[in-house]
Motif scaffolding. Structure first.
Motif, PDB file in Angstrom:
ATOM      1  N   GLY A 106     -19.463 -10.785  35.962  1.00  0.00           N
ATOM      2  CA  GLY A 106     -18.867  -9.316  36.276  1.00  0.00           C
ATOM      3  C   GLY A 106     -17.261  -9.486  36.688  1.00  0.00           C
ATOM      4  N   HIS A 107     -16.736  -8.388  37.394  1.00  0.00           N
ATOM      5  CA  HIS A 107     -15.519  -8.259  37.935  1.00  0.00           C
ATOM      6  C   HIS A 107     -15.354  -7.852  39.341  1.00  0.00           C
ATOM      7  CE1 HIS A 107     -13.601  -9.569  33.871  1.00  0.00           C
ATOM      8  NE2 HIS A 107     -14.617  -8.751  33.334  1.00  0.00           N
ATOM      9  N   GLN A 108     -14.033  -8.310  39.847  1.00  0.00           N
ATOM     10  CA  GLN A 108     -13.880  -7.544  41.113  1.00  0.00           C
ATOM     11  C   GLN A 108     -13.068  -6.375  40.682  1.00  0.00           C
ATOM     12  OE1 GLN A 108     -14.823  -8.971  44.115  1.00  0.00           O
ATOM     13  NE2 GLN A 108     -15.763 -10.797  43.229  1.00  0.00           N
ATOM     14  N   PRO A 109     -13.017  -5.413  41.704  1.00  0.00           N
ATOM     15  CA  PRO A 109     -12.271  -4.198  41.207  1.00  0.00           C
ATOM     16  C   PRO A 109     -10.996  -4.337  40.910  1.00  0.00           C
ATOM     17  CG  PRO A 109     -13.666  -4.029  43.168  1.00  0.00           C
ATOM     18  CD  PRO A 109     -13.684  -5.293  42.847  1.00  0.00           C
ATOM     19  N   THR A 110     -10.273  -5.172  41.405  1.00  0.00           N
ATOM     20  CA  THR A 110      -8.787  -5.615  41.128  1.00  0.00           C
ATOM     21  C   THR A 110      -8.764  -6.218  39.607  1.00  0.00           C
ATOM     22  OG1 THR A 110      -8.832  -7.691  42.016  1.00  0.00           O
ATOM     23  CG2 THR A 110      -8.023  -5.968  43.434  1.00  0.00           C
ATOM     24  N   GLU A 111      -9.646  -6.783  39.063  1.00  0.00           N
ATOM     25  CA  GLU A 111      -9.678  -7.169  37.978  1.00  0.00           C
ATOM     26  C   GLU A 111     -10.013  -6.366  36.745  1.00  0.00           C
ATOM     27  OE1 GLU A 111     -11.396 -11.682  38.881  1.00  0.00           O
ATOM     28  OE2 GLU A 111     -12.853 -10.042  38.294  1.00  0.00           O
ATOM     29  N   VAL A 112     -10.810  -5.305  37.236  1.00  0.00           N
ATOM     30  CA  VAL A 112     -11.225  -4.049  36.547  1.00  0.00           C
ATOM     31  C   VAL A 112      -9.856  -3.152  36.344  1.00  0.00           C
ATOM     32  CG1 VAL A 112     -12.427  -1.940  36.095  1.00  0.00           C
ATOM     33  CG2 VAL A 112     -13.539  -3.968  36.697  1.00  0.00           C
ATOM     34  N   PHE A 113      -9.241  -2.980  37.486  1.00  0.00           N
ATOM     35  CA  PHE A 113      -8.094  -2.110  37.561  1.00  0.00           C
ATOM     36  C   PHE A 113      -7.082  -2.657  36.535  1.00  0.00           C
ATOM     37  CE2 PHE A 113      -3.880  -1.577  39.430  1.00  0.00           C
ATOM     38  CZ  PHE A 113      -3.574  -0.366  39.420  1.00  0.00           C
ATOM     39  N   PHE A 114      -6.526  -4.003  36.876  1.00  0.00           N
ATOM     40  CA  PHE A 114      -5.712  -4.553  35.688  1.00  0.00           C
ATOM     41  C   PHE A 114      -6.103  -4.647  34.383  1.00  0.00           C
ATOM     42  CE2 PHE A 114      -4.000  -6.086  39.949  1.00  0.00           C
ATOM     43  CZ  PHE A 114      -2.628  -5.599  39.823  1.00  0.00           C
ATOM     44  N   GLY A 115      -7.473  -4.521  34.221  1.00  0.00           N
ATOM     45  CA  GLY A 115      -7.792  -4.401  32.812  1.00  0.00           C
ATOM     46  C   GLY A 115      -7.595  -3.209  32.285  1.00  0.00           C
ATOM     47  N   ALA A 116      -7.649  -1.984  33.175  1.00  0.00           N
ATOM     48  CA  ALA A 116      -7.263  -0.638  32.884  1.00  0.00           C
ATOM     49  C   ALA A 116      -5.811  -0.414  32.531  1.00  0.00           C
ATOM     50  CB  ALA A 116      -7.797   0.377  33.539  1.00  0.00           C
ATOM     51  N   VAL A 117      -5.137  -1.075  33.360  1.00  0.00           N
ATOM     52  CA  VAL A 117      -3.607  -1.241  33.309  1.00  0.00           C
ATOM     53  C   VAL A 117      -3.148  -1.698  31.917  1.00  0.00           C
ATOM     54  CG1 VAL A 117      -1.260  -2.118  34.398  1.00  0.00           C
ATOM     55  CG2 VAL A 117      -3.108  -0.796  35.775  1.00  0.00           C
ATOM     56  N   THR A 118      -3.777  -2.894  31.668  1.00  0.00           N
ATOM     57  CA  THR A 118      -3.543  -3.427  30.306  1.00  0.00           C
ATOM     58  C   THR A 118      -3.782  -2.529  29.417  1.00  0.00           C
ATOM     59  OG1 THR A 118      -4.083  -5.858  31.435  1.00  0.00           O
ATOM     60  CG2 THR A 118      -4.221  -5.378  29.003  1.00  0.00           C
ATOM     61  N   GLY A 119      -5.130  -2.043  29.230  1.00  0.00           N
ATOM     62  CA  GLY A 119      -5.562  -0.792  28.285  1.00  0.00           C
ATOM     63  C   GLY A 119      -4.730   0.124  28.063  1.00  0.00           C
ATOM     64  N   ILE A 120      -4.129   0.632  28.999  1.00  0.00           N
ATOM     65  CA  ILE A 120      -3.241   1.997  28.869  1.00  0.00           C
ATOM     66  C   ILE A 120      -2.009   1.429  28.327  1.00  0.00           C
ATOM     67  CG2 ILE A 120      -1.744   3.484  30.153  1.00  0.00           C
ATOM     68  CD1 ILE A 120      -4.220   3.560  32.309  1.00  0.00           C
ATOM     69  N   ILE A 121      -1.556   0.174  28.639  1.00  0.00           N
ATOM     70  CA  ILE A 121       0.088  -0.216  28.050  1.00  0.00           C
ATOM     71  C   ILE A 121      -0.285  -0.439  26.775  1.00  0.00           C
ATOM     72  CG2 ILE A 121       1.401  -2.144  28.172  1.00  0.00           C
ATOM     73  CD1 ILE A 121       1.251  -2.009  31.144  1.00  0.00           C
ATOM     74  N   VAL A 122      -1.231  -1.338  26.315  1.00  0.00           N
ATOM     75  CA  VAL A 122      -1.619  -1.702  24.976  1.00  0.00           C
ATOM     76  C   VAL A 122      -1.955  -0.414  23.948  1.00  0.00           C
ATOM     77  CG1 VAL A 122      -3.126  -2.993  23.194  1.00  0.00           C
ATOM     78  CG2 VAL A 122      -2.384  -4.220  25.522  1.00  0.00           C
ATOM     79  N   GLY A 123      -2.737   0.530  24.402  1.00  0.00           N
ATOM     80  CA  GLY A 123      -3.271   1.445  23.719  1.00  0.00           C
ATOM     81  C   GLY A 123      -1.866   2.460  23.269  1.00  0.00           C
ATOM     82  N   GLY A 124      -1.029   2.692  24.252  1.00  0.00           N
ATOM     83  CA  GLY A 124      -0.035   3.303  24.222  1.00  0.00           C
ATOM     84  C   GLY A 124       1.174   2.701  23.268  1.00  0.00           C
ATOM     85  N   LEU A 125       1.502   1.548  23.467  1.00  0.00           N
ATOM     86  CA  LEU A 125       2.200   0.809  22.474  1.00  0.00           C
ATOM     87  C   LEU A 125       1.896   0.836  21.212  1.00  0.00           C
ATOM     88  CD1 LEU A 125       3.281  -2.177  24.956  1.00  0.00           C
ATOM     89  CD2 LEU A 125       4.850  -0.234  24.200  1.00  0.00           C
ATOM     90  N   THR A 126       0.463   0.529  20.852  1.00  0.00           N
ATOM     91  CA  THR A 126      -0.340   0.436  19.594  1.00  0.00           C
ATOM     92  C   THR A 126       0.185   1.888  19.047  1.00  0.00           C
ATOM     93  OG1 THR A 126      -1.887  -1.137  20.264  1.00  0.00           O
ATOM     94  CG2 THR A 126      -2.219   0.082  18.242  1.00  0.00           C
ATOM     95  N   PHE A 127      -0.187   2.912  19.650  1.00  0.00           N
ATOM     96  CA  PHE A 127      -0.094   4.181  19.278  1.00  0.00           C
ATOM     97  C   PHE A 127       1.477   4.457  18.826  1.00  0.00           C
ATOM     98  CE2 PHE A 127       1.353   8.722  19.743  1.00  0.00           C
ATOM     99  CZ  PHE A 127       0.615   9.363  18.852  1.00  0.00           C
ATOM    100  N   TYR A 128       2.471   4.063  19.513  1.00  0.00           N
ATOM    101  CA  TYR A 128       3.842   4.083  19.315  1.00  0.00           C
ATOM    102  C   TYR A 128       4.304   3.507  18.183  1.00  0.00           C
ATOM    103  CZ  TYR A 128       8.708   4.472  20.431  1.00  0.00           C
ATOM    104  OH  TYR A 128      10.232   4.585  20.149  1.00  0.00           O
ATOM    105  N   PHE A 129       3.680   2.180  18.077  1.00  0.00           N
ATOM    106  CA  PHE A 129       4.233   1.225  16.796  1.00  0.00           C
ATOM    107  C   PHE A 129       3.380   1.253  15.654  1.00  0.00           C
ATOM    108  CE2 PHE A 129       6.399  -0.764  20.601  1.00  0.00           C
ATOM    109  CZ  PHE A 129       7.586  -0.661  20.180  1.00  0.00           C
ATOM    110  N   TYR A 130       2.100   1.759  15.810  1.00  0.00           N
ATOM    111  CA  TYR A 130       1.375   1.809  14.680  1.00  0.00           C
ATOM    112  C   TYR A 130       1.927   2.521  13.360  1.00  0.00           C
ATOM    113  CZ  TYR A 130      -3.070   1.446  11.978  1.00  0.00           C
ATOM    114  OH  TYR A 130      -4.098   1.092  10.818  1.00  0.00           O
ATOM    115  N   PRO A 131       1.877   2.144  12.315  1.00  0.00           N
ATOM    116  CA  PRO A 131       2.360   2.977  11.135  1.00  0.00           C
ATOM    117  C   PRO A 131       1.343   3.679  10.645  1.00  0.00           C
ATOM    118  CG  PRO A 131       1.863   0.571  10.304  1.00  0.00           C
ATOM    119  CD  PRO A 131       1.802   0.643  11.595  1.00  0.00           C
ATOM    120  N   PHE A 132       1.501   5.161  10.760  1.00  0.00           N
ATOM    121  CA  PHE A 132       0.451   6.143  10.173  1.00  0.00           C
ATOM    122  C   PHE A 132       0.604   6.394   8.832  1.00  0.00           C
ATOM    123  CE2 PHE A 132       0.704   6.848  14.823  1.00  0.00           C
ATOM    124  CZ  PHE A 132      -0.752   6.889  15.001  1.00  0.00           C
TER     125      PHE A 132
END
Length: 156
Positions: free
Chosen positions: A130-156
Protein backbone atom coordinates in the motif's frame (compact mmCIF):
# COMPACT_ATOMS: atom_id res chain seq x y z
CA UNK A 1 -11.55 4.77 -31.47
CA UNK A 2 -10.07 2.37 -28.89
CA UNK A 3 -7.25 4.66 -27.80
CA UNK A 4 -9.42 7.51 -26.62
CA UNK A 5 -7.99 10.41 -24.68
CA UNK A 6 -9.11 9.03 -21.28
CA UNK A 7 -7.54 5.62 -21.95
CA UNK A 8 -4.28 7.18 -23.11
CA UNK A 9 -4.30 9.49 -20.07
CA UNK A 10 -4.89 6.59 -17.67
CA UNK A 11 -2.07 4.43 -19.00
CA UNK A 12 0.30 7.37 -19.33
CA UNK A 13 -0.43 8.29 -15.71
CA UNK A 14 0.37 4.76 -14.57
CA UNK A 15 3.51 4.49 -16.71
CA UNK A 16 4.90 7.86 -15.62
CA UNK A 17 4.21 7.16 -11.94
CA UNK A 18 5.91 3.76 -12.19
CA UNK A 19 8.88 5.23 -14.05
CA UNK A 20 9.52 8.10 -11.62
CA UNK A 21 9.67 5.65 -8.69
CA UNK A 22 13.19 4.68 -9.81
CA UNK A 23 14.80 8.16 -9.70
CA UNK A 24 12.87 9.12 -6.55
CA UNK A 25 14.17 5.99 -4.80
CA UNK A 26 17.67 6.69 -6.11
CA UNK A 27 17.63 10.25 -4.75
CA UNK A 28 16.39 9.01 -1.37
CA UNK A 29 18.70 5.98 -0.97
CA UNK A 30 21.48 6.28 -3.59
CA UNK A 31 20.40 2.82 -4.76
CA UNK A 32 19.27 2.23 -8.35
CA UNK A 33 16.42 -0.32 -8.36
CA UNK A 34 14.87 -0.82 -11.79
CA UNK A 35 12.54 -3.47 -10.32
CA UNK A 36 10.51 -0.63 -8.80
CA UNK A 37 9.06 0.05 -12.26
CA UNK A 38 7.15 -3.22 -11.98
CA UNK A 39 6.28 -3.25 -8.28
CA UNK A 40 3.42 -2.06 -6.12
CA UNK A 41 3.80 0.55 -3.42
CA UNK A 42 6.27 3.41 -3.35
CA UNK A 43 6.26 7.06 -4.34
CA UNK A 44 4.04 8.07 -6.12
CA UNK A 45 1.04 5.73 -6.16
CA UNK A 46 0.63 4.52 -9.73
CA UNK A 47 -2.89 3.22 -9.07
CA UNK A 48 -3.87 6.69 -7.91
CA UNK A 49 -2.08 8.37 -10.83
CA UNK A 50 -3.89 6.07 -13.27
CA UNK A 51 -7.41 6.60 -11.92
CA UNK A 52 -6.93 10.34 -11.37
CA UNK A 53 -5.55 10.76 -14.92
CA UNK A 54 -8.64 8.96 -16.22
CA UNK A 55 -10.93 11.05 -14.02
CA UNK A 56 -9.25 14.31 -15.08
CA UNK A 57 -9.48 13.46 -18.79
CA UNK A 58 -13.14 12.41 -18.45
CA UNK A 59 -13.93 15.59 -16.50
CA UNK A 60 -12.28 17.78 -19.12
CA UNK A 61 -13.94 15.97 -22.02
CA UNK A 62 -17.47 15.54 -20.68
CA UNK A 63 -17.69 18.24 -18.03
CA UNK A 64 -17.71 18.09 -14.26
CA UNK A 65 -21.51 17.66 -14.23
CA UNK A 66 -21.47 14.47 -16.32
CA UNK A 67 -22.37 11.01 -15.07
CA UNK A 68 -19.10 9.62 -16.44
CA UNK A 69 -17.07 12.08 -14.34
CA UNK A 70 -19.15 11.26 -11.25
CA UNK A 71 -18.49 7.53 -11.70
CA UNK A 72 -14.76 8.11 -12.21
CA UNK A 73 -14.58 10.36 -9.15
CA UNK A 74 -16.26 7.78 -6.91
CA UNK A 75 -13.97 5.01 -8.18
CA UNK A 76 -10.93 7.28 -7.69
CA UNK A 77 -11.87 7.90 -4.06
CA UNK A 78 -12.30 4.14 -3.51
CA UNK A 79 -8.91 3.36 -5.11
CA UNK A 80 -7.12 6.01 -3.03
CA UNK A 81 -8.81 4.90 0.19
CA UNK A 82 -7.92 1.28 -0.53
CA UNK A 83 -4.28 2.16 -1.25
CA UNK A 84 -3.93 3.98 2.08
CA UNK A 85 -6.02 1.55 4.09
CA UNK A 86 -6.44 -2.13 3.31
CA UNK A 87 -3.38 -2.57 1.09
CA UNK A 88 -1.09 -0.63 3.44
CA UNK A 89 -2.23 -2.70 6.43
CA UNK A 90 -1.79 -5.93 4.46
CA UNK A 91 1.83 -4.83 3.97
CA UNK A 92 2.21 -4.30 7.73
CA UNK A 93 0.82 -7.81 8.32
CA UNK A 94 3.28 -9.24 5.80
CA UNK A 95 6.19 -7.69 7.75
CA UNK A 96 4.97 -9.31 10.97
CA UNK A 97 4.36 -12.71 9.35
CA UNK A 98 7.79 -12.69 7.71
CA UNK A 99 9.37 -11.89 11.09
CA UNK A 100 7.41 -14.66 12.81
CA UNK A 101 8.51 -17.18 10.18
CA UNK A 102 12.16 -16.17 10.55
CA UNK A 103 11.88 -16.38 14.35
CA UNK A 104 10.22 -19.80 14.09
CA UNK A 105 13.08 -21.09 11.94
CA UNK A 106 15.64 -19.75 14.43
CA UNK A 107 13.77 -21.49 17.26
CA UNK A 108 13.75 -24.83 15.41
CA UNK A 109 17.48 -24.54 14.71
CA UNK A 110 18.15 -23.67 18.35
CA UNK A 111 16.18 -26.60 19.74
CA UNK A 112 17.63 -29.14 17.26
CA UNK A 113 15.03 -31.70 18.26
CA UNK A 114 14.94 -34.50 15.61
CA UNK A 115 11.19 -34.93 16.09
CA UNK A 116 10.52 -31.33 15.16
CA UNK A 117 9.58 -30.49 11.64
CA UNK A 118 12.34 -29.25 9.35
CA UNK A 119 12.70 -25.56 8.72
CA UNK A 120 9.62 -23.88 7.37
CA UNK A 121 10.47 -22.68 3.89
CA UNK A 122 8.04 -20.38 2.22
CA UNK A 123 8.45 -17.47 -0.07
CA UNK A 124 8.60 -14.20 1.82
CA UNK A 125 5.37 -12.24 1.66
CA UNK A 126 5.48 -8.99 -0.29
CA UNK A 127 5.69 -6.18 2.24
CA UNK A 128 5.40 -3.08 0.05
CA UNK A 129 1.74 -3.22 -0.95
CA UNK A 130 0.00 0.00 0.00
CA UNK A 131 0.86 3.65 0.28
CA UNK A 132 1.41 6.39 2.78
CA UNK A 133 -0.96 9.36 2.39
CA UNK A 134 1.82 11.47 0.82
CA UNK A 135 2.42 8.80 -1.84
CA UNK A 136 -1.29 8.82 -2.70
CA UNK A 137 -1.33 12.64 -2.71
CA UNK A 138 1.55 12.82 -5.18
CA UNK A 139 -0.06 10.07 -7.25
CA UNK A 140 -3.15 12.30 -7.47
CA UNK A 141 -1.03 15.34 -8.41
CA UNK A 142 0.70 13.24 -11.09
CA UNK A 143 -2.71 12.10 -12.35
CA UNK A 144 -4.11 15.61 -12.59
CA UNK A 145 -1.06 16.85 -14.50
CA UNK A 146 -0.93 13.85 -16.87
CA UNK A 147 -4.70 13.88 -17.45
CA UNK A 148 -4.69 17.60 -18.18
CA UNK A 149 -1.67 17.44 -20.50
CA UNK A 150 -3.05 14.41 -22.33
CA UNK A 151 -6.35 16.20 -22.89
CA UNK A 152 -4.55 19.32 -24.07
CA UNK A 153 -2.19 17.55 -26.49
CA UNK A 154 -4.36 14.60 -27.60
CA UNK A 155 -5.39 14.88 -31.25
CA UNK A 156 -9.18 14.61 -31.40
Amino acid sequence: MFLSCPIVAAFMGMFIAQFVKVPIHFLASKELKWKLMFSTGGMPSSHTAMIVSLTTAIGLMTGLQSNAFAICLVVAVIVMHDAMGVRRHAGYHAVILNTLLADFNILIETLKDPNLKKRESREKLKELLGHQPTEVFFGAVTGIIVGGLTFYFYPF
